[in-house]
Write a protein that holds these residues in place. Structure first.
Motif, PDB file in Angstrom:
ATOM      1  N   TRP A  90      19.943  62.564  45.746  1.00  9.76           N
ATOM      2  CA  TRP A  90      20.968  62.336  45.429  1.00  9.76           C
ATOM      3  C   TRP A  90      21.989  62.217  46.518  1.00  9.76           C
ATOM      4  O   TRP A  90      22.197  63.391  47.274  1.00  9.76           O
ATOM      5  CB  TRP A  90      21.767  63.225  44.497  1.00  9.76           C
ATOM      6  CG  TRP A  90      21.164  63.064  42.854  1.00  9.76           C
ATOM      7  CD1 TRP A  90      20.146  63.085  42.410  1.00  9.76           C
ATOM      8  CD2 TRP A  90      21.737  62.183  42.360  1.00  9.76           C
ATOM      9  NE1 TRP A  90      20.097  62.775  41.180  1.00  9.76           N
ATOM     10  CE2 TRP A  90      20.922  61.905  40.888  1.00  9.76           C
ATOM     11  CE3 TRP A  90      22.827  61.156  41.500  1.00  9.76           C
ATOM     12  CZ2 TRP A  90      21.212  61.299  39.990  1.00  9.76           C
ATOM     13  CZ3 TRP A  90      22.849  59.856  41.054  1.00  9.76           C
ATOM     14  CH2 TRP A  90      22.391  60.405  40.179  1.00  9.76           C
ATOM     15  N   PHE A  91      23.498  61.721  46.636  1.00  8.69           N
ATOM     16  CA  PHE A  91      24.202  61.564  47.829  1.00  8.69           C
ATOM     17  C   PHE A  91      25.343  61.875  46.947  1.00  8.69           C
ATOM     18  O   PHE A  91      25.739  61.000  46.795  1.00  8.69           O
ATOM     19  CB  PHE A  91      23.870  60.770  48.786  1.00  8.69           C
ATOM     20  CG  PHE A  91      22.973  60.873  50.026  1.00  8.69           C
ATOM     21  CD1 PHE A  91      20.764  60.964  49.592  1.00  8.69           C
ATOM     22  CD2 PHE A  91      23.492  61.131  51.294  1.00  8.69           C
ATOM     23  CE1 PHE A  91      20.561  60.834  50.088  1.00  8.69           C
ATOM     24  CE2 PHE A  91      21.622  61.116  52.347  1.00  8.69           C
ATOM     25  CZ  PHE A  91      20.524  61.536  51.455  1.00  8.69           C
ATOM     26  N   ARG A  92      26.952  61.799  48.105  1.00  9.73           N
ATOM     27  CA  ARG A  92      28.418  61.544  47.472  1.00  9.73           C
ATOM     28  C   ARG A  92      28.886  61.311  48.602  1.00  9.73           C
ATOM     29  O   ARG A  92      28.780  61.293  50.025  1.00  9.73           O
ATOM     30  CB  ARG A  92      28.713  62.891  47.438  1.00  9.73           C
ATOM     31  CG  ARG A  92      28.909  63.863  47.558  1.00  9.73           C
ATOM     32  CD  ARG A  92      28.992  64.947  46.973  1.00  9.73           C
ATOM     33  NE  ARG A  92      29.342  66.481  47.587  1.00  9.73           N
ATOM     34  CZ  ARG A  92      29.390  67.323  47.283  1.00  9.73           C
ATOM     35  NH1 ARG A  92      29.504  67.861  45.771  1.00  9.73           N
ATOM     36  NH2 ARG A  92      29.701  69.040  47.616  1.00  9.73           N
ATOM     37  N   GLN A  93      29.815  60.563  48.395  1.00 15.83           N
ATOM     38  CA  GLN A  93      30.762  59.913  49.493  1.00 15.83           C
ATOM     39  C   GLN A  93      31.889  59.775  48.944  1.00 15.83           C
ATOM     40  O   GLN A  93      32.653  59.419  47.885  1.00 15.83           O
ATOM     41  CB  GLN A  93      30.085  58.665  49.382  1.00 15.83           C
ATOM     42  CG  GLN A  93      31.712  57.855  50.992  1.00 15.83           C
ATOM     43  CD  GLN A  93      30.671  56.251  51.794  1.00 15.83           C
ATOM     44  OE1 GLN A  93      30.298  55.926  51.160  1.00 15.83           O
ATOM     45  NE2 GLN A  93      31.557  56.383  52.424  1.00 15.83           N
ATOM     46  N   ALA A  94      32.740  61.016  49.440  1.00 16.71           N
ATOM     47  CA  ALA A  94      34.701  60.860  48.848  1.00 16.71           C
ATOM     48  C   ALA A  94      34.834  59.882  50.009  1.00 16.71           C
ATOM     49  O   ALA A  94      35.121  59.480  51.156  1.00 16.71           O
ATOM     50  CB  ALA A  94      34.812  62.665  49.155  1.00 16.71           C
ATOM     51  N   PRO A  95      36.317  59.779  49.602  1.00 12.16           N
ATOM     52  CA  PRO A  95      37.229  58.465  50.003  1.00 12.16           C
ATOM     53  C   PRO A  95      37.514  59.136  51.230  1.00 12.16           C
ATOM     54  O   PRO A  95      37.724  60.416  51.655  1.00 12.16           O
ATOM     55  CB  PRO A  95      38.492  58.489  49.182  1.00 12.16           C
ATOM     56  CG  PRO A  95      38.146  58.813  48.064  1.00 12.16           C
ATOM     57  CD  PRO A  95      37.260  60.465  47.803  1.00 12.16           C
ATOM     58  N   GLY A  96      37.255  58.186  52.496  1.00  9.03           N
ATOM     59  CA  GLY A  96      37.423  58.808  53.722  1.00  9.03           C
ATOM     60  C   GLY A  96      36.337  59.256  54.342  1.00  9.03           C
ATOM     61  O   GLY A  96      37.196  59.550  55.531  1.00  9.03           O
ATOM     62  N   LYS A  97      35.570  59.427  53.651  1.00  9.01           N
ATOM     63  CA  LYS A  97      34.543  60.720  54.392  1.00  9.01           C
ATOM     64  C   LYS A  97      33.213  59.923  54.383  1.00  9.01           C
ATOM     65  O   LYS A  97      33.173  58.949  53.954  1.00  9.01           O
ATOM     66  CB  LYS A  97      34.247  61.978  53.301  1.00  9.01           C
ATOM     67  CG  LYS A  97      35.772  62.397  53.405  1.00  9.01           C
ATOM     68  CD  LYS A  97      35.129  63.821  53.388  1.00  9.01           C
ATOM     69  CE  LYS A  97      36.494  64.686  53.280  1.00  9.01           C
ATOM     70  NZ  LYS A  97      36.178  65.686  52.693  1.00  9.01           N
ATOM     71  N   GLU A  98      31.860  60.428  55.302  1.00  5.81           N
ATOM     72  CA  GLU A  98      30.467  59.710  55.244  1.00  5.81           C
ATOM     73  C   GLU A  98      29.971  60.383  54.361  1.00  5.81           C
ATOM     74  O   GLU A  98      30.965  61.232  53.399  1.00  5.81           O
ATOM     75  CB  GLU A  98      30.525  60.192  56.372  1.00  5.81           C
ATOM     76  CG  GLU A  98      30.993  59.730  57.730  1.00  5.81           C
ATOM     77  CD  GLU A  98      29.896  60.362  58.578  1.00  5.81           C
ATOM     78  OE1 GLU A  98      30.315  59.819  60.069  1.00  5.81           O
ATOM     79  OE2 GLU A  98      28.939  61.142  58.856  1.00  5.81           O
ATOM     80  N   ARG A  99      29.276  59.108  53.568  1.00 10.16           N
ATOM     81  CA  ARG A  99      27.531  59.411  52.830  1.00 10.16           C
ATOM     82  C   ARG A  99      27.227  60.675  53.228  1.00 10.16           C
ATOM     83  O   ARG A  99      26.755  61.098  54.545  1.00 10.16           O
ATOM     84  CB  ARG A  99      27.104  58.799  52.450  1.00 10.16           C
ATOM     85  CG  ARG A  99      26.410  59.090  50.960  1.00 10.16           C
ATOM     86  CD  ARG A  99      25.285  57.889  51.333  1.00 10.16           C
ATOM     87  NE  ARG A  99      26.480  56.161  50.850  1.00 10.16           N
ATOM     88  CZ  ARG A  99      25.737  55.408  50.100  1.00 10.16           C
ATOM     89  NH1 ARG A  99      24.874  55.397  50.472  1.00 10.16           N
ATOM     90  NH2 ARG A  99      27.103  54.020  50.135  1.00 10.16           N
ATOM     91  N   ASP A 100      26.901  62.117  51.750  1.00  9.37           N
ATOM     92  CA  ASP A 100      26.341  63.157  52.589  1.00  9.37           C
ATOM     93  C   ASP A 100      25.336  63.503  51.057  1.00  9.37           C
ATOM     94  O   ASP A 100      25.403  62.763  50.129  1.00  9.37           O
ATOM     95  CB  ASP A 100      27.992  64.279  52.101  1.00  9.37           C
ATOM     96  CG  ASP A 100      28.849  64.426  53.352  1.00  9.37           C
ATOM     97  OD1 ASP A 100      30.027  64.863  53.174  1.00  9.37           O
ATOM     98  OD2 ASP A 100      28.723  64.273  54.268  1.00  9.37           O
TER      99      ASP A 100
END
Length: 123
Positions: free
Chosen positions: A36-46
């Motif tokens: 599982w990864f996540r991406q917040a607005p304006g940020k890279e996928r973590d």
């Protein structure tokens, strides 16, 4: 080819819980390591979490350790992410990914990706 479809996202208050699901279909999908990864607005996928095809080993980002749990049910070809004690900083689009080879926090390890599900945590 493996197809991944995430579900379970939504709006929750801080301190609440959500369980994300990732349904996998396609050839030998139960033999893939999953992440599982996540991406917040304006940020890279973590990176968030990953587990081996057998479910025997799990890996977590420091930011979610002790709060999130990744698991899988190979009979249902589904991977889960149980998220507890949610914080506003957990707000992001969450993506499920499958790897034929290596497992870990690098997105390039993963060969297939879902389209994501939005998680919003209000303060």
């Amino acid at each position: 080819q493996v197809q991944l479809v995430e579900s379970g996202g939504g709006l929750v208050q801080a301190g609440g819980s959500l369980r994300l699901s990732c349904a996998a279909s396609g050839r030998s999908s139960s033999n893939y390591h999953m992440g599982w990864f996540r991406q917040a607005p304006g940020k890279e996928r973590d990176f968030v979490a990953a587990l081996t095809w057998s479910g025997g080993s799990t890996y977590y980002a420091d930011s979610v350790k002790g709060r999130f749990t990744i698991s899988r049910d190979n009979a249902k070809n589904t991977v889960y992410l149980q998220m507890n004690s949610l914080k506003p900083e957990d707000t992001a689009v969450y993506y499920c990914a499958a790897s034929r080879g290596s497992i870990g926090s690098y997105s390039h390890y993963y060969n297939y990706w879902g389209r994501g599900t939005q998680v919003t945590v209000s303060s």
